[in-house]
Design a protein around this motif. Structure first.
Motif, PDB file in Angstrom:
ATOM      1  N   GLU A 186     -13.353  10.720  -3.281  1.00 49.76           N
ATOM      2  CA  GLU A 186     -13.219  11.038  -1.857  1.00 49.76           C
ATOM      3  C   GLU A 186     -12.805   9.810  -1.052  1.00 49.76           C
ATOM      4  OE1 GLU A 186     -16.999  12.825  -0.941  1.00 49.76           O
ATOM      5  OE2 GLU A 186     -16.416  14.747  -1.857  1.00 49.76           O
ATOM      6  N   HIS A 221      -9.167   9.197  -1.565  1.00 54.36           N
ATOM      7  CA  HIS A 221      -8.394  10.160  -0.781  1.00 54.36           C
ATOM      8  C   HIS A 221      -8.401   9.807   0.700  1.00 54.36           C
ATOM      9  CE1 HIS A 221      -7.430  13.959   1.258  1.00 54.36           C
ATOM     10  NE2 HIS A 221      -6.605  14.129   0.231  1.00 54.36           N
ATOM     11  N   ARG A 222      -9.561   9.439   1.233  1.00 57.72           N
ATOM     12  CA  ARG A 222      -9.652   9.083   2.660  1.00 57.72           C
ATOM     13  C   ARG A 222      -8.785   7.878   3.006  1.00 57.72           C
ATOM     14  NH1 ARG A 222     -15.134   9.802   2.100  1.00 57.72           N
ATOM     15  NH2 ARG A 222     -15.517   7.557   2.162  1.00 57.72           N
ATOM     16  N   PRO A 235      -4.675   9.635   2.245  1.00 57.53           N
ATOM     17  CA  PRO A 235      -4.673  11.069   1.971  1.00 57.53           C
ATOM     18  C   PRO A 235      -3.309  11.655   1.619  1.00 57.53           C
ATOM     19  CG  PRO A 235      -5.089  10.658   4.307  1.00 57.53           C
ATOM     20  CD  PRO A 235      -5.120   9.333   3.615  1.00 57.53           C
ATOM     21  N   GLU A 236      -2.278  11.213   2.292  1.00 58.14           N
ATOM     22  CA  GLU A 236      -0.950  11.778   2.022  1.00 58.14           C
ATOM     23  C   GLU A 236      -0.493  11.441   0.602  1.00 58.14           C
ATOM     24  OE1 GLU A 236       3.509  11.947   4.005  1.00 58.14           O
ATOM     25  OE2 GLU A 236       1.942  10.778   4.978  1.00 58.14           O
ATOM     26  N   ALA A 256      -2.453  10.586  -1.907  1.00 59.11           N
ATOM     27  CA  ALA A 256      -3.369  11.236  -2.853  1.00 59.11           C
ATOM     28  C   ALA A 256      -2.992  12.706  -3.048  1.00 59.11           C
ATOM     29  CB  ALA A 256      -4.810  11.097  -2.383  1.00 59.11           C
ATOM     30  N   ASP A 257      -2.700  13.395  -1.950  1.00 57.58           N
ATOM     31  CA  ASP A 257      -2.298  14.800  -2.049  1.00 57.58           C
ATOM     32  C   ASP A 257      -0.990  14.950  -2.803  1.00 57.58           C
ATOM     33  OD1 ASP A 257      -4.569  15.595  -0.656  1.00 57.58           O
ATOM     34  OD2 ASP A 257      -3.511  15.734   1.275  1.00 57.58           O
ATOM     35  N   ALA A 258      -0.035  14.063  -2.529  1.00 66.04           N
ATOM     36  CA  ALA A 258       1.262  14.113  -3.214  1.00 66.04           C
ATOM     37  C   ALA A 258       1.088  13.862  -4.713  1.00 66.04           C
ATOM     38  CB  ALA A 258       2.222  13.099  -2.609  1.00 66.04           C
ATOM     39  N   ARG A 311      -1.626  14.430  -6.537  1.00 66.64           N
ATOM     40  CA  ARG A 311      -2.287  15.592  -7.140  1.00 66.64           C
ATOM     41  C   ARG A 311      -1.267  16.712  -7.348  1.00 66.64           C
ATOM     42  NH1 ARG A 311      -6.051  16.450  -3.693  1.00 66.64           N
ATOM     43  NH2 ARG A 311      -4.973  18.044  -2.500  1.00 66.64           N
ATOM     44  N   THR A 312      -0.444  16.972  -6.345  1.00 69.19           N
ATOM     45  CA  THR A 312       0.576  18.013  -6.473  1.00 69.19           C
ATOM     46  C   THR A 312       1.572  17.672  -7.576  1.00 69.19           C
ATOM     47  OG1 THR A 312       0.348  18.608  -4.146  1.00 69.19           O
ATOM     48  CG2 THR A 312       2.399  19.260  -5.229  1.00 69.19           C
ATOM     49  N   GLU A 343       0.029  18.445 -10.883  1.00 67.57           N
ATOM     50  CA  GLU A 343      -0.031  19.891 -11.121  1.00 67.57           C
ATOM     51  C   GLU A 343       1.322  20.418 -11.573  1.00 67.57           C
ATOM     52  OE1 GLU A 343      -1.473  21.367  -7.382  1.00 67.57           O
ATOM     53  OE2 GLU A 343      -3.540  20.705  -7.793  1.00 67.57           O
TER      54      GLU A 343
END
Length: 114
Positions: free
Chosen positions: A15, A18-19, A22-23, A25-27, A29-30, A33
């Protein structure tokens, strides 16, 4: 995995990571996937490849995570061990192949070129 050398990957640390970004981290993770979905290669094979690569990059978190993912995708311990042996041969092969650079340097030095 040695707790002294590598801290446990906790939800709290994830967490925090990510904090802090965040952008990204999200990229990431995507991206993961998408990369590990069934495609031209089935997800099982992609995870076996990831286990082999993780051994070359020597990332303990990746070794553990992708081993779990590979087993979940249906990989066998025998398939994983063979993949690790392929990785070991490739890593050793790189050192062996790069001996060409050392030998060329030795020859140039002996010939007074370097």
């Amino acid at each position: 995995m040695s707790e002294d050398l590598y801290p446990k990957a906790t939800r709290e640390l994830a967490e925090l990571r990510h904090r802090l970004a965040p952008e990204a981290a999200d990229a990431f993770r995507t991206f993961g996937e998408v990369v590990f979905k069934d495609g031209a290669l089935p997800a099982k094979i992609k995870q076996i490849v990831a286990v082999a690569v993780a051994h070359v990059t020597q990332c303990p978190y990746c070794i553990q995570g992708h081993t779990k993912a590979a087993l979940k995708a249906g990989a066998t311990p025998e398939e994983l061990m063979e993949a690790v042996w392929v990785a070991a041969e490739m890593r050793a092969g790189g050192a062996f192949a790069h001996a060409t650079l050392m030998l060329d340097t030795v020859q140039r030095r002996s010939a007074g070129q370097g």
